[in-house]
Design an enzyme around this catalytic site. Structure first.
Site, PDB file in Angstrom:
ATOM      1  CE  LYS A  45       4.362  -3.266   9.325  1.00  0.00           C
ATOM      2  NZ  LYS A  45       3.651  -4.543   9.179  1.00  0.00           N
ATOM      3  CB  ILE A  67      -0.887   0.059   1.270  1.00  0.00           C
ATOM      4  CG1 ILE A  67      -1.683  -1.239   1.452  1.00  0.00           C
ATOM      5  CG2 ILE A  67      -1.812   1.254   1.227  1.00  0.00           C
ATOM      6  CD1 ILE A  67      -2.430  -1.302   2.784  1.00  0.00           C
TER       7      ILE A  67
HETATM    8  N1  HSE Z   1       5.213  -9.367   9.359  1.00  0.00           N
HETATM    9  C1  HSE Z   1       4.638  -8.233   8.748  1.00  0.00           C
HETATM   10  C2  HSE Z   1       3.142  -8.370   8.740  1.00  0.00           C
HETATM   11  C3  HSE Z   1       5.148  -8.088   7.337  1.00  0.00           C
HETATM   12  O1  HSE Z   1       2.652  -9.466   8.977  1.00  0.00           O
HETATM   13  O2  HSE Z   1       2.452  -7.371   8.527  1.00  0.00           O
HETATM   14  C4  HSE Z   1       4.678  -6.818   6.680  1.00  0.00           C
HETATM   15  O3  HSE Z   1       5.238  -5.699   7.270  1.00  0.00           O
END
Ligand code: HSE
Ligand code: NDP
Length: 432
Positions: A208, A139
């Site tokens: 994130k 995305i």
């Molecule tokens: N391990 C991460 C997830 C990978 O499952 O979102 C993507 O950032």
């Protein structure tokens, strides 16, 4: 004039690295890539840990285990870090930047831990540090925030930002699958981190959220305080309760302004009404809601994990970095602009779902509900299942302060009629 050749060094040929190499080796799109860059892309080398492992689609002569030598090679322009982890990745990315290479990475743990320092080196060296794939897999949310929405005053960013946990919760909801089985499947499909604790305990989502907040609110990339809860304690009973009452359970990440100078960032499981737009985001898909002062609400959704979608985002970054090399510039990165202070989670309000294992005997309910009442937490719904020594009480509260709910739970733990406190899940997306 001959068009320039931009040489790319890749660290890692795992789930994402192998998908990227396949995309770069697909010459059917060479003309489009050439047009985007103003030159040609060439893989200079690929660093891995185990050079003997068979790897289809990867030319063996490109492989090396000497990462430092590769990322500092004179002919390399762009280093792509797809190894994961923090310590080694930090060393290699730092060396690359200091050697004047632009860097593309999908490594959110690295950016959330060392992003400020690495960005400062990139700035000094006048090279790029770009990390679109670090949030939301395929995305293009970070590019949207740093270009299209850069002039917008953003109030809130909220989303499902971990594919593994969404895959697990979706399968538990739709198929009644067991947590352990679906986690193993997520690992097999390449969604999970090398250590899946990062996924299921919310560390990945917290990294994130840190990155989303930095690009949305100008908060520092490093040092964010993010209260975090994962999904490892969610049970089949919690999922069944949610389904019976018109909710689904999702792991959500939130970064939002509170008042003029406050910011709240958090990661936790949430029960969302099935009518909520995030409720229908299933499997390894992610979605990020952005609420801007002028743009209003918008949502981007797509594949949040997996080799191909992530490699697609990485390729976009490579094209940006390569183009910048050709025209001798770097992409602007937003400075830390605003001095927002962390708003204490204890002062937020929510409705809560809570389960208690209790002894089924007279007076238990009165003792339990008295504790809620003592802390001003009002009960909206109560269910009992089981009986005898196996009784379970499930409560949903009205809106309550986090601090009052925490005090309620603390006191419930001291009651001898309460054997165990099960899940506590916030209900999100209903009006106060
Ligand atoms: N391990 C991460 C997830 C990978 O499952 O979102 C993507 O950032
Ligand atoms: P993998 O574990 O599948 O692959 C890692 C690769 O890096 C392997 O090829 C490994 O070598 C190599 N490697 C690891 N450490 C070193 C080291 N110290 N020196 C040299 N090579 C090393 O990881 P993924 O591809 O899944 O993830 C890569 C990055 O992308 C991570 O930061 C992850 O968070 C991020 N990401 C992953 C997504 C996904 O869906 N998988 C989505 C979005 C981001 P070897 O093969 O020899 O073991």
């Amino acid at each position: 004039m001959e068009s320039p050749s931009i040489k790319i060094a890749i660290i890692g040929a795992g789930t994402v690295g192998a998908a990227l190499v396949a995309m770069l080796n697909d010459h059917t799109r060479d003309a489009a890539l050439h047009e985007a860059v103003g030159g040609t892309l060439k893989i200079a080398g690929i660093a891995v840990r185990d050079i003997k492992r068979p790897r289809s689609g990867v030319a063996p002569e490109l492989l090396t285990t000497d990462v430092e030598a590769l990322v500092t090679r004179d002919d390399v322009d762009v280093v792509v870090e797809l190894a994961g982890g923090v310590d080694d990745a930090y060393r290699y990315v730092r060396r690359a930047l200091e050697s004047g290479k632009s860097v593309v990475t999908a490594n959110k743990a690295l950016i959330a831990a060392k992003g400020t320092e690495l960005e400062a080196i990139a700035r000094t060296q006048n090279v790029d540090l770009i990390f679109e794939a670090a949030v939301g897999g395929g995305i293009p949310i970070l590019r949207a925030l740093r270009t299209s929405l850069v002039g917008e005053k953003i109030h809130r960013v909220m989303g499902i930002v971990n594919g593994t946990t969404n895959f697990i919760l979706s399968a538990m909801t739709s198929d009644g699958a067991s947590y352990d089985d679906v986690l193993a499947e997520a690992q097999r499909l390449g969604y999970a981190e090398a250590d899946p604790t990062a996924d299921v305990e919310g560390f990945d989502a917290a990294a994130k959220v840190t990155i989303l907040a930095a690009l949305s609110f100008g908060t520092p990339l490093v040092g964010a305080v993010i209260p975090r809860e994962g999904i490892s304690r969610i049970t089949a009973d919690d999922v069944a309760f949610a389904s019976r009452h018109g909710y689904v359970i999702k792991l959500i990440g939130v970064a939002e302004r509170v008042g003029e100078h406050g910011i709240s960032m958090r990661v936790h499981p949430a029960m969302l009404p099935t009518s909520h737009p995030l409720a229908s985001i299933n499997g390894a898909f992610n979605a990020v809601f952005v609420e801007g002062a002028k743009a209003g609400p918008l949502m981007l959704m797509g594949r949040g994990a997996g080799g191909d979608p992530t490699a697609s985002a990485v390729l976009g970054d490579i094209l940006e970095a390569a183009r910048n090399r050709v025209v001798s510039r770097r992409s602007a990165t937003p400075d830390v602009e605003e001095n927002l202070t962390d708003f204490p989670q204890s002062e937020l309000q929510s409705t809560f779902y809570l389960t208690l294992d209790v002894a089924d005997r007279p007076g238990v309910l009165a003792a339990v509900t008295t504790v809620f009442g003592d802390h001003g937490v009002s009960i909206r719904l109560m269910e009992q299942s089981g009986f005898g020594d196996e009784a379970r009480l499930t409560f949903v509260t009205h809106f309550a302060l986090e601090s009052d709910m925490a005090a309620t739970i603390e006191d419930l733990q001291t009651l001898d009629v309460v054997d165990a406190i099960g899940s506590t899940i916030r209900i999100v997306g209903e009006d106060s």
